[in-house]
Design a protein around this motif. Structure first.
Motif, PDB file in Angstrom:
ATOM      1  N   ALA A  64       0.812  -1.222   0.000  1.00 33.98           N
ATOM      2  CA  ALA A  64       0.000   0.000   0.000  1.00 33.98           C
ATOM      3  C   ALA A  64       0.845   1.272   0.000  1.00 33.98           C
ATOM      4  N   ALA A  65       2.136   1.179   0.262  1.00 31.40           N
ATOM      5  CA  ALA A  65       2.990   2.360   0.412  1.00 31.40           C
ATOM      6  C   ALA A  65       2.962   3.308  -0.792  1.00 31.40           C
ATOM      7  N   PRO A  66       3.117   2.844  -2.033  1.00 31.78           N
ATOM      8  CA  PRO A  66       3.088   3.790  -3.159  1.00 31.78           C
ATOM      9  C   PRO A  66       1.756   4.538  -3.284  1.00 31.78           C
ATOM     10  N   PHE A  67       0.679   3.885  -2.929  1.00 32.76           N
ATOM     11  CA  PHE A  67      -0.632   4.518  -3.017  1.00 32.76           C
ATOM     12  C   PHE A  67      -0.801   5.577  -1.931  1.00 32.76           C
ATOM     13  N   VAL A  68      -0.274   5.300  -0.755  1.00 29.78           N
ATOM     14  CA  VAL A  68      -0.320   6.276   0.332  1.00 29.78           C
ATOM     15  C   VAL A  68       0.545   7.487  -0.026  1.00 29.78           C
ATOM     16  N   LEU A  69       1.714   7.248  -0.605  1.00 26.40           N
ATOM     17  CA  LEU A  69       2.571   8.355  -1.034  1.00 26.40           C
ATOM     18  C   LEU A  69       1.892   9.195  -2.104  1.00 26.40           C
ATOM     19  N   PHE A  70       1.199   8.556  -3.035  1.00 25.27           N
ATOM     20  CA  PHE A  70       0.420   9.274  -4.047  1.00 25.27           C
ATOM     21  C   PHE A  70      -0.590  10.196  -3.388  1.00 25.27           C
ATOM     22  N   ARG A  71      -1.303   9.662  -2.394  1.00 28.51           N
ATOM     23  CA  ARG A  71      -2.329  10.447  -1.695  1.00 28.51           C
ATOM     24  C   ARG A  71      -1.719  11.629  -0.958  1.00 28.51           C
ATOM     25  N   LEU A  72      -0.586  11.402  -0.290  1.00 28.94           N
ATOM     26  CA  LEU A  72       0.079  12.478   0.442  1.00 28.94           C
ATOM     27  C   LEU A  72       0.514  13.596  -0.505  1.00 28.94           C
ATOM     28  N   LYS A  73       1.119  13.243  -1.604  1.00 26.69           N
ATOM     29  CA  LYS A  73       1.557  14.258  -2.574  1.00 26.69           C
ATOM     30  C   LYS A  73       0.363  14.995  -3.168  1.00 26.69           C
ATOM     31  N   ARG A  74      -0.713  14.284  -3.405  1.00 27.01           N
ATOM     32  CA  ARG A  74      -1.931  14.884  -3.951  1.00 27.01           C
ATOM     33  C   ARG A  74      -2.517  15.918  -2.993  1.00 27.01           C
ATOM     34  N   GLU A  75      -2.349  15.680  -1.676  1.00 26.27           N
ATOM     35  CA  GLU A  75      -2.865  16.602  -0.662  1.00 26.27           C
ATOM     36  C   GLU A  75      -1.868  17.700  -0.304  1.00 26.27           C
ATOM     37  N   PHE A  77       1.539  17.428   0.665  1.00 27.46           N
ATOM     38  CA  PHE A  77       2.560  17.159   1.676  1.00 27.46           C
ATOM     39  C   PHE A  77       3.930  17.049   1.021  1.00 27.46           C
ATOM     40  N   SER A  78       4.973  17.311   1.804  1.00 28.53           N
ATOM     41  CA  SER A  78       6.346  17.105   1.340  1.00 28.53           C
ATOM     42  C   SER A  78       7.067  16.243   2.369  1.00 28.53           C
ATOM     43  N   ARG A  79       8.305  15.880   2.062  1.00 27.71           N
ATOM     44  CA  ARG A  79       9.093  14.991   2.929  1.00 27.71           C
ATOM     45  C   ARG A  79       8.278  13.786   3.377  1.00 27.71           C
ATOM     46  N   CYS A  80       7.649  13.141   2.428  1.00 26.85           N
ATOM     47  CA  CYS A  80       6.768  12.008   2.711  1.00 26.85           C
ATOM     48  C   CYS A  80       7.567  10.708   2.777  1.00 26.85           C
ATOM     49  N   LEU A  89       2.306  -0.100   8.928  1.00 30.74           N
ATOM     50  CA  LEU A  89       2.949   0.972   8.167  1.00 30.74           C
ATOM     51  C   LEU A  89       3.022   2.238   9.006  1.00 30.74           C
ATOM     52  N   LEU A  90       4.167   2.894   9.002  1.00 25.16           N
ATOM     53  CA  LEU A  90       4.358   4.168   9.661  1.00 25.16           C
ATOM     54  C   LEU A  90       4.433   5.229   8.585  1.00 25.16           C
ATOM     55  N   ILE A  91       3.507   6.174   8.604  1.00 25.14           N
ATOM     56  CA  ILE A  91       3.404   7.222   7.590  1.00 25.14           C
ATOM     57  C   ILE A  91       3.873   8.522   8.213  1.00 25.14           C
ATOM     58  N   GLN A  92       4.815   9.200   7.553  1.00 26.49           N
ATOM     59  CA  GLN A  92       5.315  10.486   8.023  1.00 26.49           C
ATOM     60  C   GLN A  92       5.356  11.463   6.866  1.00 26.49           C
ATOM     61  N   ALA A  93       4.975  12.708   7.142  1.00 26.01           N
ATOM     62  CA  ALA A  93       5.009  13.746   6.106  1.00 26.01           C
ATOM     63  C   ALA A  93       4.972  15.110   6.792  1.00 26.01           C
ATOM     64  N   ARG A  94       5.186  16.140   5.998  1.00 29.07           N
ATOM     65  CA  ARG A  94       5.178  17.515   6.507  1.00 29.07           C
ATOM     66  C   ARG A  94       4.421  18.396   5.524  1.00 29.07           C
ATOM     67  N   ARG A  95       3.705  19.356   6.065  1.00 23.36           N
ATOM     68  CA  ARG A  95       2.999  20.300   5.205  1.00 23.36           C
ATOM     69  C   ARG A  95       3.479  21.698   5.519  1.00 23.36           C
TER      70      ARG A  95
END
Length: 95
Positions: A64-75, A77-80, A89-95
Motif C-alpha cells: 500500500a505504500a506507493p498509493f499512500v505516497l500518491f495520496r500524500l503528494k496529492r494533498e 505534503f512534502s518529505r513524505c 505501516l508508519l506514515i510520516q510527512a510535513r505540510r
C-alpha cells in the motif's frame, strides 16, 4: 487474511478523493494509530501544531505504500515517507 483485507482497504481509500472531516490533531512528536477508513477525510486532519503528520496503520502490508505516497503528494505534503514496520505501516510527512 486480515492483513490483506486491511491493505486493500488502505489502497482503496488512498485512491479515492478525500472527503470532509473533523480535524483530530496529535500532540507534537506523537504517532496516531488509525484504520484505513480514517484517511478518507484527508490526511491533513491529523497534523500536529508544527505541521507534521505521523500515522501508524496496523496490520497493513508494504504493497500500500506507493498509493499512500500518491495520496500524500496529492494533498500537498512534502518529505513524505512510508516505512514498513513489524506491526504495520508508519506514515510520516510535513505540510
Amino acid at each position: 487474511m486480515k492483513r490483506a483485507l486491511r491493505t486493500v482497504k488502505l489502497i482503496w481509500y488512498a485512491l479515492l478523493p478525500s472527503g470532509g472531516g473533523v480535524p483530530s490533531p496529535v500532540e507534537p512528536g506523537g504517532v496516531r494509530r488509525c484504520d484505513p477508513a480514517d484517511i478518507r477525510g484527508g490526511m491533513g486532519l491529523y497534523l500536529d501544531a508544527s505541521g507534521e503528520l505521523r500515522l501508524f496503520v496496523p496490520s497493513c502490508r508494504g504493497l500500500a505504500a506507493p498509493f499512500v505516497l500518491f495520496r500524500l503528494k496529492r494533498e500537498g505534503f512534502s518529505r513524505c515517507s512510508v516505512r514498513i514496520t513489524e506491526g504495520g505501516l508508519l506514515i510520516q510527512a510535513r505540510r
